[in-house]
Design a protein around this motif. Structure first.
Motif, PDB file in Angstrom:
ATOM      1  N   TRP A   1       0.842  -1.207   0.000  1.00 15.32           N
ATOM      2  CA  TRP A   1       0.000   0.000   0.000  1.00 15.32           C
ATOM      3  C   TRP A   1       0.872   1.251   0.000  1.00 15.32           C
ATOM      4  O   TRP A   1       0.633   2.199  -0.763  1.00 15.32           O
ATOM      5  N   MET A   2       1.914   1.254   0.830  1.00 15.17           N
ATOM      6  CA  MET A   2       2.814   2.403   0.960  1.00 15.17           C
ATOM      7  C   MET A   2       3.470   2.727  -0.392  1.00 15.17           C
ATOM      8  O   MET A   2       3.574   3.891  -0.786  1.00 15.17           O
ATOM      9  N   THR A   3       3.874   1.678  -1.107  1.00 16.75           N
ATOM     10  CA  THR A   3       4.548   1.881  -2.386  1.00 16.75           C
ATOM     11  C   THR A   3       3.592   2.507  -3.404  1.00 16.75           C
ATOM     12  O   THR A   3       3.942   3.462  -4.101  1.00 16.75           O
ATOM     13  N   GLU A   4       2.376   1.990  -3.458  1.00 13.10           N
ATOM     14  CA  GLU A   4       1.416   2.547  -4.420  1.00 13.10           C
ATOM     15  C   GLU A   4       1.011   3.971  -4.026  1.00 13.10           C
ATOM     16  O   GLU A   4       0.890   4.855  -4.882  1.00 13.10           O
ATOM     17  N   ALA A   5       0.829   4.195  -2.726  1.00  9.23           N
ATOM     18  CA  ALA A   5       0.453   5.533  -2.256  1.00  9.23           C
ATOM     19  C   ALA A   5       1.552   6.533  -2.621  1.00  9.23           C
ATOM     20  O   ALA A   5       1.262   7.683  -2.996  1.00  9.23           O
TER      21      ALA A   5
ATOM     22  N   ASP B   1      -9.335   2.690  -1.764  1.00  7.59           N
ATOM     23  CA  ASP B   1      -9.675   1.756  -2.843  1.00  7.59           C
ATOM     24  C   ASP B   1      -8.627   0.668  -3.028  1.00  7.59           C
ATOM     25  O   ASP B   1      -8.924  -0.425  -3.479  1.00  7.59           O
ATOM     26  N   PHE B   2      -7.390   1.035  -2.721  1.00  9.77           N
ATOM     27  CA  PHE B   2      -6.341   0.028  -2.892  1.00  9.77           C
ATOM     28  C   PHE B   2      -5.720  -0.394  -1.556  1.00  9.77           C
ATOM     29  O   PHE B   2      -4.608  -0.904  -1.508  1.00  9.77           O
TER      30      PHE B   2
ATOM     31  N   VAL C   1      -4.259   3.520   8.032  1.00 11.96           N
ATOM     32  CA  VAL C   1      -3.434   4.546   7.373  1.00 11.96           C
ATOM     33  C   VAL C   1      -4.204   5.156   6.197  1.00 11.96           C
ATOM     34  O   VAL C   1      -4.135   6.363   5.958  1.00 11.96           O
ATOM     35  N   ALA C   2      -5.016   4.334   5.501  1.00 13.00           N
ATOM     36  CA  ALA C   2      -5.780   4.862   4.363  1.00 13.00           C
ATOM     37  C   ALA C   2      -6.934   5.746   4.839  1.00 13.00           C
ATOM     38  O   ALA C   2      -7.370   6.643   4.124  1.00 13.00           O
ATOM     39  N   SER C   3      -7.418   5.511   6.045  1.00 13.11           N
ATOM     40  CA  SER C   3      -8.503   6.356   6.553  1.00 13.11           C
ATOM     41  C   SER C   3      -7.977   7.760   6.852  1.00 13.11           C
ATOM     42  O   SER C   3      -8.741   8.717   6.910  1.00 13.11           O
TER      43      SER C   3
ATOM     44  N   GLY D   1       1.535   9.793  -5.243  1.00  9.82           N
ATOM     45  CA  GLY D   1       1.758  11.104  -4.630  1.00  9.82           C
ATOM     46  C   GLY D   1       0.868  11.380  -3.423  1.00  9.82           C
ATOM     47  O   GLY D   1       0.808  12.497  -2.929  1.00  9.82           O
ATOM     48  N   ILE D   2       0.157  10.371  -2.943  1.00  8.50           N
ATOM     49  CA  ILE D   2      -0.677  10.547  -1.735  1.00  8.50           C
ATOM     50  C   ILE D   2       0.221  10.803  -0.530  1.00  8.50           C
ATOM     51  O   ILE D   2      -0.106  11.559   0.369  1.00  8.50           O
TER      52      ILE D   2
END
Lengths: 588, 143
Positions: free
Chosen positions: A362-366, A423-424, A415-417, A370-371
């Motif tokens: 998740w961290m890599t895609e984020a 979504d990912f 972390v996504a919240s 650029g999130i």
């Protein structure tokens, strides 16, 4: 009548350093043992709505009537309230834990309270010792706690050493508990519950006699099972290449989650296949106590010291399919030594490898999107396949020097919240996904399964049926998942390793049980299985689970699975059918 | 007859031999095992298989104050249970730690060189060698 010592529960109070034993034949006779008894003990001992780090949260270990008597009955069930999901925590592990607990003369152990200072518990037969563990707490040297405890305790060969690493002490909610170095109560954060109790380890030993009711019949059933395990092709796959044999087949069928499930096949899968790793790195195979199959695969990695010529160290690192998925394909990595060294570092820290892999994915895609930026990651540039960056991220994840790493250490849902990217964020009920993107059934299983693990539900094998028959309806899928899940409550009450589920068919189970004093019919077994599943859902619902507010990561619909693109409507129908079946057939 | 450890490096640590040994003594579990598989300092270092190596001049027999351990022609000992007082000197005398203890009867557990354990070793780690002519009396060793 049951083995008197089998129906004994050992209660340990860490706050007052007290222990007592109670005969709970009421529970063992009704629910067999393992998961069936553990859920009852959890219900009795875990007050509703408490925080998972509340000293009242009990740690329950339970074994079953076949442990210590039959081959491949090698697992212990742990139950607790999970700090990772805030709901039912159930995790199974082998090693020597199950045999040791049974041999020490207990069917279950309930640990409550909180020790004033770090301690470990040593249970030798009927005696319980509270040992000081302040020296081991916070120790990050290369000599592990296991080494010191091994030296400090008697009964080598007849014991288990169940312990946590630094991550558990730091209360990271997906910290695991290791037993015999290479087996784990991996998922749902039992390690952090240990940490919250200032409990570093539990050592258990014993070597007693177990009563059997018909010795001839016992030997006969034993030999039958032993023969199936050692001579039939059935167990060969676990024995030779081990669980990583799945890498190649899942890759071909688009079931191997890759780069945070942006893909479901990995162009470099041949580099990380079970066959490739066995050929290049397999150094040893190990077994759990009383399992002749020996599925535990250990790689040997030789590394030179950079500062001195001709000076090497060899590290023995355990690997399984799920680890190769989470820290290999999911991170886009094909450098096997790099992957194995990352596994080694994560296990040494005492984190669950599967969750850690999904968190890094998740961290890599984020980061790609650029999130999050280098500001959040403190200079780490996570890049698919770059194990140096993941080693650095691991160090920061353990230290949590800023808000981002603190959030990351609570898993992808959390972390996504905060940062976005839901979504990912591949979380199912708060638990990171296992390594099977085989179709709708697998994901329905993760969402509604009693313990959110790939092994707890039949989704993966139901998806296989889906491949061969396009006629199958959503309702049929749901019904297959629930009915297999019921049966697995029996297996996890005996407690059988799920890899042996093809050997322990109902007819074999009934005959094996008979020799231990359980004279049950097929109908009674079915009704017990339903009762156990019902109790688990009741606990889950009590703690806030609902079929109506399940969060489903969109990503699973965007990437083709082994059964093609997962149709969202069909998926929702399956989920609804499962809900109906559970409400009508299980909960009523 | 003697039990030989052919290759301890092939041992996976499943302990099927230990359970087999207890079963041949008409029991179940691990209480009667005369063989032990233990890690050699953590699973990563592999295993040690502890078995009676059937010494020709067995220290256990010399340590027994009651002459309850009778030396066999081909090495090793047989136990005369009626003479044994359960003092445990035999356990202390065995430097390979192959004299085990029967807590139920407070007497030593002595390997009877039957090879039943080897039948349950799927990896050929242990093997029974020699001929059967000196098996007399060995059945009394345990249980």
């Amino acid at each position: 009548m049951l083995d008197r010592k089998y129906s004994r529960v050992l209660y340990i109070d860490l706050t007052n350093k007290r222990f007592y034993k109670e005969d709970r034949h009421d529970l063992f006779e009704k629910y067999i043992g393992g998961a069936g008894v553990a859920i009852q003990l959890l219900k009795e001992n875990c007050p509703q709505g408490i925080d998972a780090f509340d000293p009242q949260n009990p740690i329950i270990f339970a074994v079953g009537p076949l442990n210590g008597l039959f081959p491949l009955a090698s697992k212990t069930v742990a139950m607790f309230k999970s700090p990772h999901t805030g709901n039912l925590g159930e995790s199974h592990a082998g090693g020597r834990s199950a045999v040791a607990i049974r041999m020490a003369g207990y069917g279950a152990i309930v640990i409550k309270g909180k020790s004033e200072r770090p301690c470990y518990i040593a249970i030798h037969d009927g005696k319980v010792f509270f040992r000081d563990a302040t020296t081991l707490w916070g120790n990050k040297s290369s000599i592990s706690a296991g080494h010191f405890i091994r030296e400090n305790e008697p009964s080598t060969g007849f014991r288990t050493i169940i312990r946590i690493g630094h991550a558990g002490e730091r209360l990271i909610p997906f910290a695991c508990v290791a037993t015999e170095t290479y087996r784990h109560f991996g998922r749902l954060g039992l390690g952090a519950v240990f940490g919250s109790k200032n409990l570093k380890a539990v050592v258990v030993s014993g070597k007693r006699s177990l009563p059997v009711f018909d010795t001839n019949q016992y030997n006969k059933v034993y030999d039958e099972i032993f023969k199936s395990a050692t001579e039939s092709a059935l167990m060969k796959k676990y024995h030779e290449i081990g669980t990583p044999v799945n890498v190649a087949s899942l890759n071909i069928s688009n079931g191997l989650p890759t780069r945070n499930l942006k893909q479901s096949s990995f162009e470099k899968a041949d580099k990380i296949s079970g066959e490739a790793i066995a050929e290049g790195f397999l150094g040893k195979r190990l077994a759990c106590a009383h399992c002749p199959v020996a599925c535990i695969h250990i790689a040997a990695i030789r590394e030179p010291y950079s500062d001195e010529p001709y000076f090497y160290k060899t590290t023995m690192i355990g690997y399984d399919y799920e680890l190769i998925y989470a820290l290999g394909s999911m991170l886009g990595g094909s450098d096997v030594p790099g992957m194995l060294m990352l596994i080694d570092k994560i296990e040494y820290a005492g984190l669950d490898c599967m969750t850690t892999g999904v968190v890094f994915a998740w961290m890599t895609e984020a980061f790609e999107r650029g999130i999050i930026t280098e500001k959040e990651t403190m200079g780490v540039i996570p890049k698919w396949g770059d194990y140096k960056s993941y080693q650095e991220a691991l160090r920061l994840l353990l230290e949590q020097p800023n808000d981002f790493y603190l959030a990351l250490s609570k898993g992808v849902r959390h972390v996504a919240s905060i940062y976005g990217g839901k979504d990912f964020a591949l979380s199912f009920g708060g638990n990171e996904m296992p390594g099977y993107h085989t179709g709708p059934s697998a994901h329905v299983g993760y969402l509604i399964g009693a313990r959110h693990s790939h092994l707890d539900n039949a989704g993966y094998s139901v998806d296989k049926k889906l491949l061969s028959s396009s006629e199958i309806t959503a309702q049929e899928i749901a019904s297959l998942i629930v009915s297999e899940e019921k049966w697995r409550q029996i297996l996890s009450s005996l407690v059988i390793c799920f890899f042996a589920r093809e050997i322990y068919k109902p007819e074999v189970v009934l005959r094996a049980l008979q020799t231990t004093g359980f004279n049950l019919s097929q109908e009674e077994l079915t009704s017990i299985s339903k009762e156990i599943l019902k109790e688990k859902y009741a606990f889950k619902i009590r703690e806030g689970f609902s079929f109506d507010n399940l969060e489903i990561p969109e990503r699973i619909f965007q990437t083709p699975s082994s059964a093609g693109f997962i149709n969202k409507d069909f998926f929702m129908q399956t989920l609804n059918s499962a809900k109906e079946i559970i409400q009508k057939d299980i909960m009523s | 007859m003697r039990l030989e450890v052919i290759d301890a490096d092939k041992c996976v640590g499943c302990q099927s031999c230990m359970f087999a040994c207890t079963r041949i003594h008409k029991d179940a579990g691990l209480s009667k095992t005369c063989i032990k598989v233990r890690s050699a300092g953590g699973m990563e270092r592999g295993f040690m298989v502890v078995t009676c190596i059937a010494c020709y001049d067995p220290p256990c027999a010399r340590a027994c104050p009651e002459d309850a351990l009778i030396v066999r022609e081909s090495g090793g000992v047989n136990l005369n249970k009626s003479k044994c007082t359960g003092c445990g000197n035999c356990v202390k005398s065995c430097i390979v730690k192959a004299v085990f203890w029967d807590d139920d009867n407070n007497k030593p557990l002595i390997c009877r060189y039957c090879g039943y354990c080897a039948k349950y070793c799927p990896y050929g780690v242990i093997e029974l060698k020699g001929d059967k002519k000196d098996m007399k009396g060995a059945d009394n060793n345990v249980g």
